[in-house]
Design a protein around this motif. Sequence first.
Motif, short mmCIF file in Angstrom:
data_model
loop_
_atom_site.label_atom_id
_atom_site.label_comp_id
_atom_site.label_asym_id
_atom_site.label_seq_id
_atom_site.Cartn_x
_atom_site.Cartn_y
_atom_site.Cartn_z
N ASN A 271 3.32 11.55 -2.52
CA ASN A 271 2.60 11.06 -1.34
C ASN A 271 1.64 12.10 -0.76
O ASN A 271 1.52 12.28 0.45
CB ASN A 271 3.58 10.61 -0.26
N THR A 272 0.96 12.78 -1.67
CA THR A 272 0.04 13.84 -1.28
C THR A 272 -1.38 13.46 -1.70
O THR A 272 -1.60 13.00 -2.82
CB THR A 272 0.42 15.18 -1.94
N ALA A 273 -2.33 13.63 -0.79
CA ALA A 273 -3.75 13.42 -1.08
C ALA A 273 -4.42 14.78 -1.21
O ALA A 273 -4.09 15.71 -0.47
CB ALA A 273 -4.41 12.60 0.02
N TYR A 274 -5.33 14.88 -2.16
CA TYR A 274 -6.05 16.13 -2.40
C TYR A 274 -7.54 15.92 -2.20
O TYR A 274 -8.08 14.88 -2.58
CB TYR A 274 -5.83 16.63 -3.84
N ILE B 66 0.84 -1.19 0.00
CA ILE B 66 0.00 0.00 0.00
C ILE B 66 0.87 1.25 0.00
O ILE B 66 2.10 1.16 0.07
CB ILE B 66 -0.97 0.02 1.20
N GLU B 67 0.26 2.41 -0.10
CA GLU B 67 1.00 3.68 -0.18
C GLU B 67 0.66 4.56 1.02
O GLU B 67 -0.48 4.57 1.50
CB GLU B 67 0.64 4.40 -1.48
N THR B 68 1.66 5.26 1.51
CA THR B 68 1.42 6.24 2.57
C THR B 68 1.14 7.61 1.95
O THR B 68 1.52 7.88 0.81
CB THR B 68 2.65 6.38 3.48
N PHE B 69 0.44 8.45 2.70
CA PHE B 69 0.41 9.86 2.30
C PHE B 69 0.80 10.72 3.50
O PHE B 69 0.35 10.49 4.62
CB PHE B 69 -0.91 10.29 1.65
N HIS B 70 1.68 11.67 3.23
CA HIS B 70 2.27 12.51 4.26
C HIS B 70 1.64 13.90 4.30
O HIS B 70 1.87 14.64 5.26
CB HIS B 70 3.77 12.65 4.02
N HIS B 71 0.88 14.22 3.28
CA HIS B 71 0.28 15.55 3.20
C HIS B 71 -1.14 15.42 2.66
O HIS B 71 -1.42 14.57 1.82
CB HIS B 71 1.09 16.47 2.27
N VAL B 72 -2.02 16.30 3.13
CA VAL B 72 -3.36 16.43 2.60
C VAL B 72 -3.59 17.89 2.27
O VAL B 72 -3.29 18.77 3.09
CB VAL B 72 -4.44 15.97 3.61
N LYS B 73 -4.07 18.15 1.06
CA LYS B 73 -4.38 19.51 0.65
C LYS B 73 -5.87 19.62 0.40
O LYS B 73 -6.41 18.93 -0.46
CB LYS B 73 -3.59 19.89 -0.61
N LEU B 74 -6.52 20.46 1.17
CA LEU B 74 -7.96 20.63 1.12
C LEU B 74 -8.27 22.03 0.62
O LEU B 74 -7.73 23.01 1.13
CB LEU B 74 -8.55 20.41 2.52
N SER B 75 -9.12 22.12 -0.41
CA SER B 75 -9.41 23.43 -0.99
C SER B 75 -10.86 23.53 -1.43
O SER B 75 -11.52 22.52 -1.69
CB SER B 75 -8.49 23.71 -2.19
N GLY C 253 -19.72 18.75 -6.27
CA GLY C 253 -19.41 17.65 -5.36
C GLY C 253 -17.92 17.53 -5.10
O GLY C 253 -17.10 18.10 -5.83
N PRO C 254 -17.54 16.78 -4.06
CA PRO C 254 -16.12 16.62 -3.73
C PRO C 254 -15.36 15.86 -4.82
O PRO C 254 -15.91 15.01 -5.51
CB PRO C 254 -16.15 15.82 -2.43
N PHE C 255 -14.09 16.17 -4.92
CA PHE C 255 -13.20 15.54 -5.89
C PHE C 255 -11.91 15.19 -5.16
O PHE C 255 -11.21 16.09 -4.68
CB PHE C 255 -12.93 16.49 -7.06
N ALA C 256 -11.60 13.91 -5.06
CA ALA C 256 -10.43 13.47 -4.29
C ALA C 256 -9.40 12.79 -5.19
O ALA C 256 -9.76 12.11 -6.16
CB ALA C 256 -10.85 12.51 -3.19
N ILE C 257 -8.14 13.00 -4.84
CA ILE C 257 -7.02 12.34 -5.51
C ILE C 257 -6.20 11.64 -4.43
O ILE C 257 -5.71 12.28 -3.50
CB ILE C 257 -6.11 13.36 -6.24
N LEU C 258 -6.07 10.32 -4.54
CA LEU C 258 -5.39 9.54 -3.52
C LEU C 258 -4.17 8.85 -4.13
O LEU C 258 -4.28 8.21 -5.18
CB LEU C 258 -6.33 8.49 -2.94
N PRO C 259 -3.00 8.94 -3.49
CA PRO C 259 -1.78 8.33 -4.05
C PRO C 259 -1.74 6.82 -3.83
O PRO C 259 -2.16 6.32 -2.77
CB PRO C 259 -0.66 9.02 -3.27
N LEU C 260 -1.24 6.10 -4.83
CA LEU C 260 -1.11 4.64 -4.77
C LEU C 260 0.32 4.23 -5.12
O LEU C 260 1.09 5.02 -5.68
CB LEU C 260 -2.09 3.98 -5.74
N PRO C 261 0.71 3.00 -4.81
CA PRO C 261 2.04 2.52 -5.20
C PRO C 261 2.23 2.58 -6.71
O PRO C 261 1.27 2.54 -7.49
CB PRO C 261 2.06 1.07 -4.70
N GLY C 262 3.50 2.67 -7.14
CA GLY C 262 3.80 2.73 -8.56
C GLY C 262 3.46 4.05 -9.19
O GLY C 262 3.23 4.12 -10.41
N ASN C 263 3.44 5.11 -8.39
CA ASN C 263 3.08 6.46 -8.85
C ASN C 263 1.75 6.49 -9.60
O ASN C 263 1.58 7.16 -10.61
CB ASN C 263 4.19 7.06 -9.74
#
Length: 422
Positions: free
Chosen positions: A218-221, A90-99, A228-238
């Motif tokens: 490793n950033t989630a948005y 699995i992939e970690t995320f170290h940052h979350v950007k909420l806008s 509606g909400p729009f999310a971007i989640l990081p996964l392994p293998g870029n």
Amino acid sequence: MAFEQLSQTVSPPHAIAPDNGFDYDLAIVGGGIVGITLACALKNSGLRVALIEAKPYSVAAMKGQAYAVHMSSRLILSAIGVWDKILPGIETFHHVKLSDADRPNVVEFHPEDLGTEVIGYVAEHQALLTPLQEFLQECSNVEYLCPVEVVRTEFQSHGVKLTLNVSGKSQQICTRLLVAADGARSRIRQNAGIKTWGWQYWQSCIVAFVKPEKPHNNTAYEKFWSSGPFAILPLPGNRCRIVWTAPHAEAKALLELDDAQFLAELTRRYGTQMGELQLEGDRFMFPVQLMQSDRYVLPRLALVGDAAHCCHPVGGQGLNLGIRDAAALAEVLQTAARQGEDLGSLQVLKRYERWRKRENSVVLGFTDLLDRTFSNNYLPVAIARQFGLWVLRRVPIVKRSALQLMTGLGGRLPQITAIGDR
């Protein structure tokens, strides 16, 4: 013994007796991530557990879904003893950007805001389920009955009789407690007459995998558009997982676009910070709903995961609520067993319901409020949400409290040493 062969170990039919004659202490219907987590959490409990899954072993792991995995879920899976098997896939995320759409003044969350090394993780379905299935082989007190379908449930004063379809043959087992982990359309819940309340949103959700040209770092948005909400989640293998919520008609139109047209629309929402995007695999769409069961328990019955509740996908709460349900129920049952109490009694099961229903209601309300607050252009609401984002950026205690709620660390966690093998 191979998993597919375990169905042959089902005991022959016999009547339930008050003090003996039970095949299992509890039977869990549904071998998805929540159901199997509960079974694994009971590894060292001394309880006899049946885990019943209708889909073949290999099919159950191939669901094309991905999830945010919160810190609370990591603590639970670590305590069970399976986290080290999950982490490499699995992939970690170290940052979350909420806008608020593409407006400036983005709220950024970092590990130091939570006091942890990372904020969370993102995992595909198979990366979670397969290690749990493998760990289950170490649980000598658990029988994995797969593929086996529950045909009938008969509740009696001292237990539950289940009629099963095993390779076209009817067999019966007897259990002190039945746990429904069979999803939002739970047949067990419906057959028990437990009513639910909630609503279908005016939105549907499109999910897809993409591979960006540049690193995701490793950033989630989470971008809140008026549709509606729009999310971007990081996964392994870029790679990244896209969770795109839009009104039904708009979502249907987006799904019907060819790949090039869809990528063009996606880039408008996604931005150009990671360069050109490539689609990987198919796109899928599902309606969004909020659902809460009137009751989580009846005598001899408990609901966990989506069988008990569903929420808006904003914030990736759904699976994590289910994992906390499983850990909480495991703790309640083990405590009751040590005290010699009847596992299926309403007195015991109400402890689980009081614990989890209240906390789940808070999260359901929070996700509903987020979606309704940001999914509109009504000026007073727009002003209020801009003020709310300003407070999140400027007031550390509010920022920390919001992050604890979003990562599951703000409520009552199970006693980690009480669930499974450390």
